[in-house]
Design an enzyme around this catalytic site. Structure first.
Site, PDB file in Angstrom:
ATOM      1  N   TYR A   1       0.829  -1.209   0.000  1.00 37.93           N
ATOM      2  CA  TYR A   1       0.000   0.000   0.000  1.00 37.93           C
ATOM      3  C   TYR A   1       0.857   1.249   0.000  1.00 37.93           C
ATOM      4  CZ  TYR A   1      -4.154  -2.750   1.132  1.00 37.93           C
ATOM      5  OH  TYR A   1      -5.187  -3.632   1.085  1.00 37.93           O
TER       6      TYR A   1
ATOM      7  N   ASN B   1      -9.134  -3.831  -9.367  1.00 34.40           N
ATOM      8  CA  ASN B   1      -8.091  -2.849  -9.091  1.00 34.40           C
ATOM      9  C   ASN B   1      -7.167  -2.760 -10.311  1.00 34.40           C
ATOM     10  OD1 ASN B   1      -6.114  -1.165  -8.064  1.00 34.40           O
ATOM     11  ND2 ASN B   1      -5.977  -2.209  -6.092  1.00 34.40           N
TER      12      ASN B   1
ATOM     13  N   GLY C   1       7.032   6.093  -7.841  1.00 41.92           N
ATOM     14  CA  GLY C   1       8.067   5.065  -7.884  1.00 41.92           C
ATOM     15  C   GLY C   1       8.207   4.304  -6.578  1.00 41.92           C
ATOM     16  N   LEU C   2       7.439   4.698  -5.573  1.00 41.60           N
ATOM     17  CA  LEU C   2       7.526   4.073  -4.256  1.00 41.60           C
ATOM     18  C   LEU C   2       7.031   2.625  -4.275  1.00 41.60           C
ATOM     19  CD1 LEU C   2       8.518   4.817  -1.516  1.00 41.60           C
ATOM     20  CD2 LEU C   2       6.304   5.858  -1.018  1.00 41.60           C
ATOM     21  N   GLY C   3       5.962   2.366  -5.005  1.00 34.75           N
ATOM     22  CA  GLY C   3       5.455   0.994  -5.121  1.00 34.75           C
ATOM     23  C   GLY C   3       6.517   0.083  -5.722  1.00 34.75           C
ATOM     24  N   LYS C   4       7.213   0.570  -6.735  1.00 35.23           N
ATOM     25  CA  LYS C   4       8.285  -0.202  -7.384  1.00 35.23           C
ATOM     26  C   LYS C   4       9.419  -0.466  -6.397  1.00 35.23           C
ATOM     27  CE  LYS C   4      10.973  -1.386 -11.120  1.00 35.23           C
ATOM     28  NZ  LYS C   4      11.518  -2.661 -10.703  1.00 35.23           N
TER      29      LYS C   4
ATOM     30  N   TYR D   1       1.599  -4.280 -11.549  1.00 37.19           N
ATOM     31  CA  TYR D   1       2.264  -5.574 -11.379  1.00 37.19           C
ATOM     32  C   TYR D   1       2.657  -6.167 -12.733  1.00 37.19           C
ATOM     33  CZ  TYR D   1       0.944  -5.332  -6.469  1.00 37.19           C
ATOM     34  OH  TYR D   1       0.815  -4.942  -5.167  1.00 37.19           O
TER      35      TYR D   1
ATOM     36  N   LYS E   1       3.372  -4.519 -15.460  1.00 37.62           N
ATOM     37  CA  LYS E   1       4.496  -3.714 -15.944  1.00 37.62           C
ATOM     38  C   LYS E   1       5.809  -4.165 -15.293  1.00 37.62           C
ATOM     39  CE  LYS E   1       5.612   0.708 -14.915  1.00 37.62           C
ATOM     40  NZ  LYS E   1       5.299   2.062 -14.524  1.00 37.62           N
TER      41      LYS E   1
END
Length: 178
Positions: A102, A140, A111-114, A147, A149
């Site tokens: 999250y 979603n 870029g934080l999720g990556k 994901y 990507k």
């Protein structure tokens, strides 16, 4: 002279993070899932899964690890990964589950999720896992695109109880090369 950090720091969460982590998790969950869901189901899930008691248990579980992204002392994102036996579905000792990932709304696209996904991949490889997997709500679209990507592919689905509904989560995985 202070050096203001504009880059979030990713680190393992500790019991001392519990209050801030819980607050951030509840906020991010509401941001991500209020639209398209019945308010009573969102409230029921929060009351069951994102509580102080539940997070205390999860943080204390040696098969689960939380990584938080912190910016200027504030937790702005987190991921929780599970080894067997804490996994929710696959239960393969060669795998790592990303149980949650999250990011607060204002940091989406930064870029934080990556970075958190890369942290989970690194953790999986450190533990000699052959792949990682996760479940993502079929509606979603943003998360599914993210994901995909990053190399994950849908390999199945499973039911996800959400309040008085049974929703469908796609199961996605990323295999590691030797």
């Amino acid at each position: 002279m202070e050096n203001p950090s504009t880059e979030p720091v990713i680190r393992k969460a500790t019991q001392a993070d519990l209050g801030d982590l819980l607050h951030m998790a509840r906020t991010a969950f509401l941001q991500a899932f209020t639209a398209g869901n019945k308010p009573e189901n969102v409230a029921a899930y929060l009351a069951e899964a994102i509580t102080l008691n539940q997070f205390e248990k999860e943080l204390a579980n040696s098969a689960s690890t939380f990584f938080v992204a912190e910016l200027e002392g504030e937790i702005i994102a987190y991921t929780k990964v599970n080894l067997v036996p804490a996994q929710t579905d696959v239960h393969d000792p060669d795998s790592l589950e990303i149980a949650r990932l999250y990011v607060l709304e204002e940091y989406l696209g930064s870029g934080l999720g990556k970075k958190l996904l890369d942290t989970a991949i690194y953790f999986a490889k450190q533990h000699q896992k052959k792949y990682l997997w996760l479940g993502v709500w079929e509606h979603n679209a943003r998360a599914i695109r993210f994901y995909e990507k990053n190399g994950l592919r849908i390999f199945g689905s499973h039911p996800f109880p959400f309040g008085d509904e049974i929703q469908n989560d796609f199961l996605m995985r990323l295999d590691f090369q030797d």
